[in-house]
Design a protein around this motif. Structure first.
Motif, PDB file in Angstrom:
ATOM      1  N   SER A  19       0.796  11.952  21.755  1.00 32.85           N
ATOM      2  CA  SER A  19       0.523  11.471  20.397  1.00 32.85           C
ATOM      3  C   SER A  19       1.195  12.363  19.354  1.00 32.85           C
ATOM      4  CB  SER A  19      -0.985  11.403  20.144  1.00 32.85           C
ATOM      5  OG  SER A  19      -1.592  12.669  20.306  1.00 32.85           O
ATOM      6  N   ALA A  20       1.147  13.690  19.550  1.00 38.91           N
ATOM      7  CA  ALA A  20       1.803  14.603  18.607  1.00 38.91           C
ATOM      8  C   ALA A  20       3.311  14.410  18.628  1.00 38.91           C
ATOM      9  CB  ALA A  20       1.448  16.045  18.937  1.00 38.91           C
ATOM     10  N   ALA A  21       3.874  14.200  19.823  1.00 39.92           N
ATOM     11  CA  ALA A  21       5.315  13.975  19.944  1.00 39.92           C
ATOM     12  C   ALA A  21       5.708  12.660  19.277  1.00 39.92           C
ATOM     13  CB  ALA A  21       5.718  13.968  21.417  1.00 39.92           C
ATOM     14  N   ALA A  22       4.866  11.629  19.439  1.00 42.28           N
ATOM     15  CA  ALA A  22       5.139  10.332  18.806  1.00 42.28           C
ATOM     16  C   ALA A  22       5.153  10.467  17.287  1.00 42.28           C
ATOM     17  CB  ALA A  22       4.089   9.312  19.244  1.00 42.28           C
ATOM     18  N   SER A  23       4.198  11.212  16.758  1.00 40.46           N
ATOM     19  CA  SER A  23       4.148  11.446  15.310  1.00 40.46           C
ATOM     20  C   SER A  23       5.363  12.227  14.850  1.00 40.46           C
ATOM     21  CB  SER A  23       2.862  12.201  14.964  1.00 40.46           C
ATOM     22  OG  SER A  23       2.824  12.533  13.586  1.00 40.46           O
ATOM     23  N   ASN A  24       5.740  13.224  15.620  1.00 39.65           N
ATOM     24  CA  ASN A  24       6.894  14.063  15.286  1.00 39.65           C
ATOM     25  C   ASN A  24       8.174  13.242  15.218  1.00 39.65           C
ATOM     26  OD1 ASN A  24       9.253  15.864  15.911  1.00 39.65           O
ATOM     27  ND2 ASN A  24       7.668  17.432  15.877  1.00 39.65           N
ATOM     28  N   MET A  25       8.330  12.287  16.145  1.00 39.17           N
ATOM     29  CA  MET A  25       9.565  11.498  16.224  1.00 39.17           C
ATOM     30  C   MET A  25       9.460  10.152  15.519  1.00 39.17           C
ATOM     31  SD  MET A  25      10.787  12.232  20.162  1.00 39.17           S
ATOM     32  CE  MET A  25      12.287  11.265  19.929  1.00 39.17           C
ATOM     33  N   ASN A  26       8.320   9.918  14.846  1.00 40.48           N
ATOM     34  CA  ASN A  26       8.084   8.647  14.143  1.00 40.48           C
ATOM     35  C   ASN A  26       8.178   7.443  15.084  1.00 40.48           C
ATOM     36  OD1 ASN A  26       7.724   9.779  11.512  1.00 40.48           O
ATOM     37  ND2 ASN A  26       9.938  10.072  11.379  1.00 40.48           N
ATOM     38  N   HIS A  27       7.574   7.591  16.275  1.00 39.59           N
ATOM     39  CA  HIS A  27       7.515   6.516  17.263  1.00 39.59           C
ATOM     40  C   HIS A  27       6.064   6.097  17.477  1.00 39.59           C
ATOM     41  CE1 HIS A  27      11.671   6.766  18.057  1.00 39.59           C
ATOM     42  NE2 HIS A  27      11.669   7.718  18.981  1.00 39.59           N
ATOM     43  N   LEU A  28       5.881   4.905  18.025  1.00 36.79           N
ATOM     44  CA  LEU A  28       4.558   4.507  18.482  1.00 36.79           C
ATOM     45  C   LEU A  28       4.232   5.300  19.747  1.00 36.79           C
ATOM     46  CD1 LEU A  28       4.765   0.622  18.110  1.00 36.79           C
ATOM     47  CD2 LEU A  28       3.544   2.202  16.615  1.00 36.79           C
ATOM     48  N   GLN A  29       2.947   5.593  19.935  1.00 36.39           N
ATOM     49  CA  GLN A  29       2.556   6.354  21.117  1.00 36.39           C
ATOM     50  C   GLN A  29       2.914   5.592  22.391  1.00 36.39           C
ATOM     51  OE1 GLN A  29      -1.331   8.105  20.922  1.00 36.39           O
ATOM     52  NE2 GLN A  29      -1.495   8.355  23.133  1.00 36.39           N
ATOM     53  N   SER A  30       2.772   4.265  22.356  1.00 39.55           N
ATOM     54  CA  SER A  30       3.105   3.459  23.536  1.00 39.55           C
ATOM     55  C   SER A  30       4.590   3.550  23.875  1.00 39.55           C
ATOM     56  CB  SER A  30       2.718   1.995  23.293  1.00 39.55           C
ATOM     57  OG  SER A  30       3.376   1.489  22.137  1.00 39.55           O
ATOM     58  N   ASN A  31       5.438   3.639  22.838  1.00 41.16           N
ATOM     59  CA  ASN A  31       6.883   3.768  23.077  1.00 41.16           C
ATOM     60  C   ASN A  31       7.202   5.122  23.700  1.00 41.16           C
ATOM     61  OD1 ASN A  31       7.266   1.268  21.967  1.00 41.16           O
ATOM     62  ND2 ASN A  31       8.016   2.007  19.999  1.00 41.16           N
ATOM     63  N   MET A  32       6.495   6.156  23.233  1.00 39.86           N
ATOM     64  CA  MET A  32       6.719   7.493  23.780  1.00 39.86           C
ATOM     65  C   MET A  32       6.286   7.551  25.238  1.00 39.86           C
ATOM     66  SD  MET A  32       7.925  10.462  22.873  1.00 39.86           S
ATOM     67  CE  MET A  32       7.827  10.449  21.080  1.00 39.86           C
ATOM     68  N   THR A  33       5.154   6.958  25.536  1.00 39.00           N
ATOM     69  CA  THR A  33       4.686   6.912  26.923  1.00 39.00           C
ATOM     70  C   THR A  33       5.677   6.185  27.813  1.00 39.00           C
ATOM     71  OG1 THR A  33       2.369   6.927  26.178  1.00 39.00           O
ATOM     72  CG2 THR A  33       2.793   6.156  28.422  1.00 39.00           C
ATOM     73  N   ALA A  34       6.240   5.100  27.301  1.00 36.57           N
ATOM     74  CA  ALA A  34       7.222   4.323  28.064  1.00 36.57           C
ATOM     75  C   ALA A  34       8.477   5.142  28.346  1.00 36.57           C
ATOM     76  CB  ALA A  34       7.585   3.056  27.307  1.00 36.57           C
ATOM     77  N   LYS A  35       8.903   5.957  27.381  1.00 31.92           N
ATOM     78  CA  LYS A  35      10.085   6.789  27.577  1.00 31.92           C
ATOM     79  C   LYS A  35       9.858   7.817  28.696  1.00 31.92           C
ATOM     80  CE  LYS A  35      11.732   6.483  22.789  1.00 31.92           C
ATOM     81  NZ  LYS A  35      13.040   5.848  23.079  1.00 31.92           N
ATOM     82  N   ILE A  36       8.670   8.436  28.678  1.00 30.40           N
ATOM     83  CA  ILE A  36       8.353   9.424  29.717  1.00 30.40           C
ATOM     84  C   ILE A  36       8.296   8.750  31.079  1.00 30.40           C
ATOM     85  CG2 ILE A  36       6.641  11.085  30.533  1.00 30.40           C
ATOM     86  CD1 ILE A  36       8.200  11.908  27.990  1.00 30.40           C
ATOM     87  N   LYS A  37       7.686   7.567  31.115  1.00 27.83           N
ATOM     88  CA  LYS A  37       7.578   6.831  32.376  1.00 27.83           C
ATOM     89  C   LYS A  37       8.963   6.450  32.899  1.00 27.83           C
ATOM     90  CE  LYS A  37       4.722   5.283  35.430  1.00 27.83           C
ATOM     91  NZ  LYS A  37       3.852   6.227  36.166  1.00 27.83           N
TER      92      LYS A  37
END
Length: 281
Positions: A19-37
């Motif tokens: 969630s902190a990384a998503a906020s930092n990069m101005n992404h949705l948390q779901s998008n950030m999770t998808a990138k890691i996956k």
């Protein structure tokens, strides 16, 4: 595998939070999770596990983190070379943030870009924020923040604080250590001073006196001589070889670190290189 996915992985690893990384990069948390996956699927490896401290890297994740940091640094160097951007850094750094990492980052960049121009201002978090708003610097490293609308705060982790002084290791409790001791501070607006003041108040102890020293190394030497106590980062304590220190209760122990810019300011390739080198050492 693209650059943005690499940045997402590194950001989650450093902030230990999706969630902190998503906020930092101005992404949705779901998008950030998808990138890691997507990265985990690409390598067929588990790269993170959850702990009480947040998202921690697995051994395979640690290996990938080191490689991605090298790749991202090379990418920033390429951007700098190809775009012919001005070789200019205008930084604000709290004195207590200046460390071997920051000094080494300057050294590495000067070796690559001997014509680089550097403006460096030191001071309190409040001072750094003022300099950014007035346009005298473009980015700053701070502990804590004021949440000013004109500024954007990029979380870059946390720092552990300790209490230093000649008698702290021989004192039974924090309250006894604070009793009748002079407070040594870097400046009247120092964030450490306000935290230490809260600790005094929480223990119902009247502050005996306060001395503004202004130079970190001098402050630590005075504390080691028994001329008072000071709150300082554990990183600085290690760098200066200080052994007389006391760990703080959990509610005071950690302070957030930030890279601060003006709102909507875009870091130059050179600024991104400096940031990545200083964080990678």
């Amino acid at each position: 595998m693209d650059i943005e996915n690499m940045i997402a992985f590194v950001t989650v690893a450093e902030l230990k939070s999706v969630s902190a990384a998503a906020s930092n990069m101005n992404h949705l948390q779901s998008n950030m999770t998808a990138k890691i996956k997507k990265i985990e699927n690409h390598y067929q490896k588990q790269l993170f596990f959850r702990s009480t401290r947040g998202m921690e890297l697995t051994p395979e994740g640690e290996k990938l983190y080191r490689q991605y940091k090298k790749l991202l640094l090379l990418w920033e160097e390429t951007e700098q070379e190809m775009n012919h951007r001005e070789l200019k850094l205008r930084l604000g750094i709290m004195q207590s943030v200046i460390s071997e990492n920051i000094t080494k980052a300057f050294s590495d960049l000067y070796e690559k870009y001997p014509n680089m121009s550097v403006t460096l201002i030191t001071g309190s978090t409040e001072k750094m924020e003022e300099e950014l708003i007035e346009g005298n610097i473009d980015l700053a490293y701070t502990f804590g923040k004021s949440d000013l609308q004109q500024l954007h705060y990029w979380p870059i982790g946390s720092e552990e604080l300790v209490l230093v002084g000649k008698r702290v290791k021989t004192t039974a409790s924090l309250a006894q250590c604070l009793q009748s001791e002079r407070m040594l501070i870097l400046s009247k607006n120092c964030l450490y001073a306000s935290i230490l003041q809260r600790i005094y108040s929480a223990h119902g102890i009247h502050l005996a006196s306060k001395s503004e020293v202004g130079v970190l190394e001098t402050l630590l030497r005075l504390a080691s001589l028994g001329m008072g106590i000071a709150l300082i980062s554990k990183t600085n304590v290690r760098e200066f070889g200080v052994t007389d220190f006391m760990e703080l209760p959990q509610e005071y122990r950690y302070i957030d670190k930030f890279l601060v810019t003006r709102t909507n300011y875009e870091l130059s390739p050179l600024e991104r290189q400096f940031f990545k080198i200083s964080q990678n050492l």
